[in-house]
Scaffold this active site. Structure first.
Site, PDB file in Angstrom:
ATOM      1  CD  GLU A 100      -2.881   0.921   2.476  1.00  0.00           C
ATOM      2  OE1 GLU A 100      -3.287   1.945   3.053  1.00  0.00           O
ATOM      3  OE2 GLU A 100      -3.206  -0.237   2.818  1.00  0.00           O
ATOM      4  CG  ASP A 102      -1.672   4.601   2.908  1.00  0.00           C
ATOM      5  OD1 ASP A 102      -2.275   4.000   2.015  1.00  0.00           O
ATOM      6  OD2 ASP A 102      -1.521   4.150   4.056  1.00  0.00           O
ATOM      7  CD  GLU A 104      -4.623   7.089   5.804  1.00  0.00           C
ATOM      8  OE1 GLU A 104      -4.986   5.929   5.586  1.00  0.00           O
ATOM      9  OE2 GLU A 104      -4.338   7.536   6.944  1.00  0.00           O
ATOM     10  CG  HIS A 117      -0.892   9.738   7.733  1.00  0.00           C
ATOM     11  ND1 HIS A 117      -0.423   9.658   9.018  1.00  0.00           N
ATOM     12  CD2 HIS A 117      -0.865   8.471   7.257  1.00  0.00           C
ATOM     13  CE1 HIS A 117      -0.141   8.400   9.321  1.00  0.00           C
ATOM     14  NE2 HIS A 117      -0.390   7.655   8.252  1.00  0.00           N
ATOM     15  CB  THR A 118       3.020  10.029   3.188  1.00  0.00           C
ATOM     16  OG1 THR A 118       4.183  10.262   4.010  1.00  0.00           O
ATOM     17  CG2 THR A 118       2.574  11.348   2.553  1.00  0.00           C
ATOM     18  CG  ASN A 119       2.335   4.144   6.503  1.00  0.00           C
ATOM     19  OD1 ASN A 119       3.536   3.872   6.483  1.00  0.00           O
ATOM     20  ND2 ASN A 119       1.493   3.544   7.323  1.00  0.00           N
ATOM     21  NE  ARG A 128       9.272   0.448   5.816  1.00  0.00           N
ATOM     22  CZ  ARG A 128       8.835  -0.813   5.684  1.00  0.00           C
ATOM     23  NH1 ARG A 128       7.572  -1.020   5.331  1.00  0.00           N
ATOM     24  NH2 ARG A 128       9.631  -1.832   5.901  1.00  0.00           N
ATOM     25  CD  GLU A 129       2.769   5.351  10.529  1.00  0.00           C
ATOM     26  OE1 GLU A 129       3.945   5.199  10.957  1.00  0.00           O
ATOM     27  OE2 GLU A 129       1.815   4.621  10.875  1.00  0.00           O
ATOM     28  CD1 TRP A 194      -8.163   6.784  14.266  1.00  0.00           C
ATOM     29  CD2 TRP A 194      -6.551   7.999  13.330  1.00  0.00           C
ATOM     30  NE1 TRP A 194      -8.213   6.557  12.914  1.00  0.00           N
ATOM     31  CE2 TRP A 194      -7.224   7.289  12.318  1.00  0.00           C
ATOM     32  CE3 TRP A 194      -5.492   8.834  12.972  1.00  0.00           C
ATOM     33  CZ2 TRP A 194      -6.882   7.394  10.966  1.00  0.00           C
ATOM     34  CZ3 TRP A 194      -5.143   8.935  11.628  1.00  0.00           C
ATOM     35  CH2 TRP A 194      -5.840   8.217  10.643  1.00  0.00           C
TER      36      TRP A 194
END
Length: 302
Positions: A100, A102, A104, A117-119, A128-129, A194
């Site tokens: 994946e 990301d 977000e 937010h990236t991962n 691995r944010e 969250w």
């Protein structure tokens, strides 16, 4: 040969620089969750995804599965008080050991900035944010978000500016997505426990529906047309070795030699963004808290 390679690199750089998109949501995508909360207009060029309650958001998924390439769209995020909402644009395989990549977008109270937010997940391993504050108002007009993925690296672009690179260090034992076909997804959903200030700020449901708007979708990818049946399972690896091998060859546009690293201009842009707008880095956080630092944190990413 050198002139031909230069022409390819210049052409690809121009596409990324301009953030060109132009495919059609109606033709390229399916609404896979709560279709009543999605609306396509302008012949499928314009899309809205709405969050209407704590349990009713919306999700769109491309028809194509792919390994490597570039996926992009333009998004206008939820206006006003968006606390507790998450709008997304990402790629993902299907299965327990999924891959994946990301984007977000975590909402906030009125007047406070979004969190980008990236991962990245590979072989089911994530955490691995990196997170960023935007240097613009992402609710005021449309902005281009692009995920570029090739055998060398993953790059997240915002309005053609790279904000993060995750390099392939698979030979050193760091998982990297190379063998599972992915779809591209867009969604909006509730995460008030969250998403905003660690869950301290809840969603004001009197403001619902919360609406994210999308324009155009660009899919310049190496398609895996035979992967659909195997990817319907929600368990297992969902690997496609034949497509992975075919998409890893050097004759694809994204495998051009000049696309295994950022240009000098792109590197300067990324360093400026990371210096001024990074609010969380998993490598720095692990080091600061005395936890084991992931091995890729000491390896070159650019």
């Amino acid at each position: 040969m050198a002139k031909a390679l230069l022409a390819v690199v210049v052409a690809v750089a121009a596409v990324l620089e301009l953030g060109l998109v132009g495919a059609n949501f109606q033709d390229q995508c399916d609404i896979t969750w709560e279709p009543q909360n999605a609306k396509m207009t302008e012949g499928g060029d314009h899309l809205t995804l709405s969050l209407v309650s704590n349990s009713s958001g919306c999700m769109l998924r491309t028809k194509k599965q792919f390994i490597y390439g570039s996926v992009s769209t333009r998004i206008q995020l939820v206006k006003g008080n968006s606390a507790g909402t998450v709008t997304t644009y990402y790629t993902s395989s299907i299965g327990a050991k999924h891959d994946e990549i990301d984007f977000e977008f975590l909402g906030n109270s009125s007047g406070l900035p979004y969190t980008f937010h990236t991962n990245v997940f590979a072989d089911g391993v994530g955490s691995r944010e990196m997170q960023f504050r935007p240097w613009f108002d992402p609710t005021d007009g449309y902005h281009n978000y692009t995920i570029f993925w090739n055998p060398c690296m993953i790059v997240w672009f915002v309005d053609s500016i790279p904000i993060r690179v995750f390099r392939n260090h698979e030979k050193e034992g760091v998982p990297f997505p190379t063998k599972r076909p992915m779809y591209a997804f867009s969604s909006i959903w509730a995460a008030e426990d969250w998403a905003t200030q660690g869950g301290r700020v809840k969603t004001d449901w009197t403001k619902a529906p919360f609406v994210a708007e999308y324009r155009d979708i660009g899919l310049d990818v190496c398609e895996c047309p035979g992967s659909g049946s195997s990817s319907n399972s929600t368990s297992g690896d969902a690997e496609d070795p034949a497509c992975a091998q075919q998409c890893a060859t050097s004759d694809h546009w994204y495998a051009a030699e000049g696309l295994c690293k950022l240009s000098d201009k792109q590197l300067r842009q990324m360093k400026a963004v990371q210096l001024g707008y990074t609010i969380y880095d998993y490598c720095a956080d692990a080091q600061a808290k005395g936890r084991p630092v992931p091995p890729e944190c000491s390896m070159p990413q650019y």
